[in-house]
Motif scaffolding. Structure first.
Motif, PDB file in Angstrom:
ATOM      1  N   CYS A 166       0.824  -1.216   0.000  1.00  0.00           N
ATOM      2  CA  CYS A 166       0.000   0.000   0.000  1.00  0.00           C
ATOM      3  C   CYS A 166       0.853   1.259   0.000  1.00  0.00           C
ATOM      4  O   CYS A 166       0.527   2.250  -0.676  1.00  0.00           O
ATOM      5  N   ASP A 167       1.943   1.237   0.747  1.00  0.00           N
ATOM      6  CA  ASP A 167       2.793   2.429   0.823  1.00  0.00           C
ATOM      7  C   ASP A 167       3.357   2.797  -0.547  1.00  0.00           C
ATOM      8  O   ASP A 167       3.341   3.974  -0.941  1.00  0.00           O
ATOM      9  N   ALA A 170       0.466   3.800  -3.029  1.00  0.00           N
ATOM     10  CA  ALA A 170      -0.048   5.139  -2.730  1.00  0.00           C
ATOM     11  C   ALA A 170       0.906   6.221  -3.233  1.00  0.00           C
ATOM     12  O   ALA A 170       0.463   7.267  -3.727  1.00  0.00           O
ATOM     13  N   LEU A 203      -6.822   4.842  -2.918  1.00  0.00           N
ATOM     14  CA  LEU A 203      -6.393   5.413  -1.642  1.00  0.00           C
ATOM     15  C   LEU A 203      -7.394   5.078  -0.536  1.00  0.00           C
ATOM     16  O   LEU A 203      -7.007   4.796   0.605  1.00  0.00           O
ATOM     17  N   ARG A 208      -5.607   5.384   2.827  1.00  0.00           N
ATOM     18  CA  ARG A 208      -4.600   6.428   2.618  1.00  0.00           C
ATOM     19  C   ARG A 208      -5.227   7.744   2.142  1.00  0.00           C
ATOM     20  O   ARG A 208      -4.547   8.571   1.556  1.00  0.00           O
TER      21      ARG A 208
END
Length: 336
Positions: A166-167, A170, A203, A208
């Motif tokens: 995810c990091d 994103a 997101l 996020r």
């Protein structure tokens, strides 16, 4: 239609039964165009299933579960460990998400898949991620922000999202943000309403949305400017004609951001209804154009976003484009 042309503001009725018949008759129309569109068949099935369940009309009479699941499983590409658009087609992330969405709608636990298949699916999807966080659609190299949304959504349905993935995903999405408040296919490409959905939607799935804190108003403003008056319809880019499908792509994104009231919902509703074929069913991109299953699905989903209770619809989840009663068992995002 241009902004200078008059718009018939007559409120059309929603011809639900004709839309149902239009959807279920798609498979029986084995025209030349049908065979040319094999590469879209899994997506088309998802569009039909989603339109029917949103209208609370998905049942054994309209689309029998056994037949649907049998077709989906016949599209399994064992060499890749994912789903193709049609039997014997190569696996692709787009058809894989559509397959998972349909199976999830029929059975939230995905019991139709073996543990081995689920493991292969996770590997297939994660192997598509690139060092910069983007995703390819398959093994041939094309990168597109919609593939990021598709991969993230599919992994979410499988319960396999990780913080590390995810990091980086994103970061790629935020690299696709443009100065005008929109998002592009890749960093530096033109802003488009559909890319706004896939970027903001991804997101939201990854928890996020806080990354948009500094630009959220600008994003919502750009999307609300997609309304073309006096038609009331939404377009995908500045100076383009309105199109019923953006009743989903733009309005869903505004819904995620808690700002769907930033457009005139009554005029948008009238525009969608004016795109119906009142005799044969189905919804087109603009009034009096040829109907198709794609615009039928997203026109109906747009009406659900506007006022699902008025039409007796299921409430649609603006992030997953599936009924909230299905997604509430796994979705984590919350509107601001």
């Amino acid at each position: 239609m241009t902004s200078s042309e008059p718009m018939d503001i007559t409120q059309h009725e929603f011809v639900k039964e004709k839309h149902i018949n239009f959807i279920i008759e798609q498979e029986s129309n084995r025209s030349y165009e049908y065979w040319l569109s094999e590469h879209l068949r899994m997506n088309g099935l998802y569009w039909g299933v989603t339109a029917l369940i949103t209208m609370k009309s998905l049942n054994e009479k309209t689309l029998p579960e056994n037949s649907v699941v049998e077709f989906i499983l016949s599209c399994w590409d064992a060499s890749s460990g994912a789903f193709g658009a049609f039997p014997q087609h190569d696996a692709h992330i787009l058809s894989t998400l559509s397959a998972l969405q349909i199976l999830k709608i029929y059975d939230n636990e995905l019991k139709q898949l073996t543990l081995g298949q689920k493991s292969q699916l996770v590997k297939f999807i994660k192997d598509l991620q690139q060092p910069n966080g983007s995703f390819q659609g398959d093994g041939f190299g094309e990168v597109d922000s919609r593939f990021t949304y598709t991969a993230v959504s599919a992994l979410s349905l499988l319960g396999e999202l990780t913080p590390e993935l995810c990091d980086t995903a994103a970061k790629f999405i935020m690299d696709c943000y443009n100065f005008d408040g929109g998002f592009g296919l890749v960093p530096g490409s033109e802003s488009h309403a559909a890319q706004g959905f896939v970027c903001v939607g991804a997101l939201a799935i990854m928890d996020r949305l806080h990354l948009l804190k500094e630009v959220e108003i600008k994003v919502a403003s750009w999307l609300s400017e997609r309304q073309v008056l006096p038609s009331g319809g939404l377009n995908g880019r500045p100076e383009k004609l309105p199109d019923a499908c953006y009743s989903w792509w733009a309005l869903s994104t505004l819904s995620i951001l808690g700002r769907k009231h930033w457009v005139d919902l009554t005029k948008l509703e009238n525009f969608i209804l004016s795109c119906q074929d009142l005799e044969k069913g189905g919804i087109s991109d603009r009034p009096d154009n040829q109907t198709d299953i794609y615009h039928t699905c997203f026109g109906i989903c747009g009406l659900s976003l506007i006022d699902y209770e008025k039409y007796g619809f299921d409430e649609i989840d603006p992030v997953y484009c599936m009924p909230i009663r299905v997604t509430k068992k796994f979705q984590k995002w919350k509107a601001n």
